[in-house]
Scaffold this active site. Structure first.
Site, PDB file in Angstrom:
ATOM      1  N   ASP A  26       0.512  -1.164   0.572  1.00 56.46           N
ATOM      2  CA  ASP A  26       0.005  -0.200   0.137  1.00 56.46           C
ATOM      3  C   ASP A  26       0.465   1.523  -0.103  1.00 56.46           C
ATOM      4  OD1 ASP A  26      -1.331   2.337   2.198  1.00 56.46           O
ATOM      5  OD2 ASP A  26      -2.981   1.374   0.553  1.00 56.46           O
ATOM      6  N   TYR A  52       9.792   5.365  22.022  1.00 55.42           N
ATOM      7  CA  TYR A  52       8.701   6.277  21.340  1.00 55.42           C
ATOM      8  C   TYR A  52       8.930   7.253  21.531  1.00 55.42           C
ATOM      9  CZ  TYR A  52       5.251   2.201  21.251  1.00 55.42           C
ATOM     10  OH  TYR A  52       4.467   1.148  20.616  1.00 55.42           O
TER      11      TYR A  52
END
EC number: 5.4.99.12
Length: 207
Positions: A26, A52
């Site tokens: 995609d 993170y």
């Protein structure tokens, strides 16, 4: 993000195979690198820690080109206080008060923060990055944590600190849950598989 899969045949040319995979993925997905590992490797369960970042754009006015890429926050932030609160987080703590209650379901809420710090961007004035590495995270933990830290560092909760909120083990005592945009997964660490580190060597686009 690292993923692993098995093939029925030996891949002779990784570069060619990588191009072929990207030709059928995609448009929102890109495979950047690949390598061969032993059969015992599992991209999820072999991971020792994860890192993170949460991006905060602390400016008087919003920046349209950064919409939905950072959390725009126009209020004053006491940066030294924020940095001091981050230092308190290092080590092992119970993060029950900083997790989505419905997601717990008897799970352990104890996690170890291996490293956490605040980084100011040199490229964009007002951009702050909360960088955190731990042996695991609870659902919404970073978004709730960052929202709580903002409330402490802007004076709304000046008479408390993050350790007191953690010790309460009560989600209602903590701050707001910040939106998902602004949260970036940086990398996973595999101490038993050092050869994987090279796959992150070129990922400097978030620096």
């Amino acid at each position: 993000m690292i993923v692993n899969f098995k093939t029925q045949r030996v891949i002779q040319n990784f570069s060619k195979f990588l191009l072929s995979l990207n030709a059928i993925t995609d448009s929102g997905l890109s495979i950047l690198n690949m390598t061969e590992v032993d059969e015992n490797f599992d991209s999820r369960f072999s991971c020792n820690s994860r890192e993170y970042e949460y991006w905060i754009l602390n400016t008087k006015y919003p920046r349209p080109t950064w919409k939905n890429r950072t959390f725009w926050y126009q209020h004053r932030i006491d940066v030294p206080r924020l940095e001091a609160e981050l230092e308190l987080l290092k080590g092992e703590h119970d993060f029950r008060s900083l997790a989505k209650v419905a997601s717990l379901k008897g799970r352990s809420t104890v996690r170890t923060i291996l490293d956490v710090k605040l980084e100011r961007s040199l490229e964009l004035e007002g951009l702050l990055k909360v960088k955190i590495r731990a042996n695991g995270f609870l659902h919404n933990m970073i978004r709730i944590l960052t929202g709580t830290l903002l409330e402490i560092s802007n004076g709304k909760r000046k008479d408390t600190n993050v350790l007191e909120i953690l010790s309460s083990k009560d989600r209602t005592i903590a701050g707001i849950t910040l939106p998902p945009y602004g949260l970036y997964f940086i990398r996973a660490y595999y101490d038993s598989y050092p050869k994987i580190d090279f796959m992150y060597s070129h990922l400097d686009f978030l620096k």
